[in-house]
Design a protein around this motif. Structure first.
Motif, PDB file in Angstrom:
ATOM      1  N   LEU A 165      12.265  23.921  10.151  1.00  0.00           N
ATOM      2  CA  LEU A 165      12.216  23.086  11.034  1.00  0.00           C
ATOM      3  C   LEU A 165      11.663  21.642  10.653  1.00  0.00           C
ATOM      4  CD1 LEU A 165      12.805  21.878  14.085  1.00  0.00           C
ATOM      5  CD2 LEU A 165      10.617  23.229  14.818  1.00  0.00           C
ATOM      6  N   GLU A 166      10.510  21.524  10.077  1.00  0.00           N
ATOM      7  CA  GLU A 166       9.775  20.582   9.470  1.00  0.00           C
ATOM      8  C   GLU A 166      10.819  19.562   8.537  1.00  0.00           C
ATOM      9  OE1 GLU A 166       6.870  19.361  10.662  1.00  0.00           O
ATOM     10  OE2 GLU A 166       7.035  20.965  11.989  1.00  0.00           O
ATOM     11  N   THR A 167      11.612  20.501   7.590  1.00  0.00           N
ATOM     12  CA  THR A 167      12.499  19.557   6.654  1.00  0.00           C
ATOM     13  C   THR A 167      13.622  19.078   7.597  1.00  0.00           C
ATOM     14  OG1 THR A 167      11.868  21.569   5.190  1.00  0.00           O
ATOM     15  CG2 THR A 167      14.096  20.110   4.833  1.00  0.00           C
TER      16      THR A 167
ATOM     17  N   SER B 126       8.468   8.535   7.340  1.00  0.00           N
ATOM     18  CA  SER B 126       9.534   9.471   7.499  1.00  0.00           C
ATOM     19  C   SER B 126      10.549   9.157   6.254  1.00  0.00           C
ATOM     20  CB  SER B 126      10.346   9.237   8.681  1.00  0.00           C
ATOM     21  OG  SER B 126      10.883   8.012   8.850  1.00  0.00           O
ATOM     22  N   SER B 127      11.725  10.024   6.281  1.00  0.00           N
ATOM     23  CA  SER B 127      12.544   9.621   5.188  1.00  0.00           C
ATOM     24  C   SER B 127      13.222   8.120   5.412  1.00  0.00           C
ATOM     25  CB  SER B 127      13.628  10.712   5.577  1.00  0.00           C
ATOM     26  OG  SER B 127      14.444  10.706   6.564  1.00  0.00           O
TER      27      SER B 127
ATOM     28  N   SER C 206      11.848  11.757  11.619  1.00  0.00           N
ATOM     29  CA  SER C 206      10.659  11.875  12.277  1.00  0.00           C
ATOM     30  C   SER C 206       9.361  11.899  11.400  1.00  0.00           C
ATOM     31  CB  SER C 206      10.698  13.305  13.070  1.00  0.00           C
ATOM     32  OG  SER C 206      11.609  13.509  13.799  1.00  0.00           O
TER      33      SER C 206
ATOM     34  N   LYS D 269      13.368  17.718  10.464  1.00  0.00           N
ATOM     35  CA  LYS D 269      12.714  16.853  11.383  1.00  0.00           C
ATOM     36  C   LYS D 269      12.351  15.342  10.239  1.00  0.00           C
ATOM     37  CE  LYS D 269       9.718  18.837  14.838  1.00  0.00           C
ATOM     38  NZ  LYS D 269       8.277  19.238  15.199  1.00  0.00           N
ATOM     39  N   TYR D 270      12.119  15.830   9.056  1.00  0.00           N
ATOM     40  CA  TYR D 270      11.957  14.853   8.019  1.00  0.00           C
ATOM     41  C   TYR D 270      13.251  14.235   7.755  1.00  0.00           C
ATOM     42  CZ  TYR D 270      11.111  12.514   3.682  1.00  0.00           C
ATOM     43  OH  TYR D 270      10.871  11.656   2.654  1.00  0.00           O
TER      44      TYR D 270
ATOM     45  N   GLY E 118       5.940  11.934   9.350  1.00  0.00           N
ATOM     46  CA  GLY E 118       5.223  13.383   9.011  1.00  0.00           C
ATOM     47  C   GLY E 118       3.695  13.000   9.243  1.00  0.00           C
ATOM     48  N   PRO E 119       2.936  13.935   8.436  1.00  0.00           N
ATOM     49  CA  PRO E 119       1.462  13.586   8.943  1.00  0.00           C
ATOM     50  C   PRO E 119       1.109  12.251   8.128  1.00  0.00           C
ATOM     51  CG  PRO E 119       1.881  15.884   8.034  1.00  0.00           C
ATOM     52  CD  PRO E 119       3.366  15.149   7.958  1.00  0.00           C
TER      53      PRO E 119
END
Length: 119
Positions: free
Chosen positions: A2-4, A18-19, A11, A6-7, A13-14
Motif C-alpha cells: 500500500l505504501e508503494t 513524493s514521486s 502521496s 501511495k508513493y 512520504g515521511p
C-alpha cells in the motif's frame, strides 16, 4: 504494498516528498551548497542531468564522469549557459573498466577536493 502504491500516485512520504517532487523542491531546504563536491555518474541525460543542473544551481562543485567526454562537455555547456558561475569538472570514466576506474580515482584525488556526494 500500500505504501508503494501511495508513493507511485504521488502521496508524500515521511520526508514530505513524493514521486512527483522535483529536484528543485527537494533542495529548497539547502539552497547554498557551495561547500559540497558531488560526483554524479549518468549526468549526461535523464535524472542524472537534472540532478547535476539543480546541484549547480545551488552552488555545488560538480564532477561529471562519463564514458563519452563529449556528452559530458555538452552537459557542462548546458549547465554553464544557465548558471555561468558553476564549477564543473568533466572526467573520463568507463565503469566497465577497472583500469579506467583507477585512473579516475587517481585524477579525482589529485584535485584535492572533498567528496561529499556520490550519485
Amino acid at each position: 504494498m500500500l505504501e508503494t502504491v501511495k508513493y507511485l500516485i504521488g502521496s508524500a512520504g515521511p520526508s514530505g516528498f513524493s514521486s512527483k517532487s522535483t529536484a528543485e523542491q527537494v533542495t529548497d531546504v539547502c539552497p547554498d551548497l557551495r561547500s559540497i563536491t558531488a560526483i554524479i555518474t549518468g549526468a549526461t541525460s535523464g535524472i542524472g542531468a537534472e540532478t547535476a543542473r539543480v546541484l549547480a544551481k545551488r552552488g555545488a562543485r560538480l564532477v561529471l564522469p562519463a564514458r563519452s567526454v563529449k556528452a559530458a562537455e555538452d552537459t557542462k555547456a548546458r549547465i554553464l549557459s544557465e548558471y555561468p558561475e558553476s564549477e564543473i569538472i568533466v572526467m573520463g570514466l568507463d565503469l566497465s573498466s577497472l583500469h579506467s576506474v583507477r585512473r579516475f580515482v587517481a585524477e579525482f584525488l589529485s584535485l584535492n577536493c572533498p567528496l561529499n556526494l556520490l550519485m
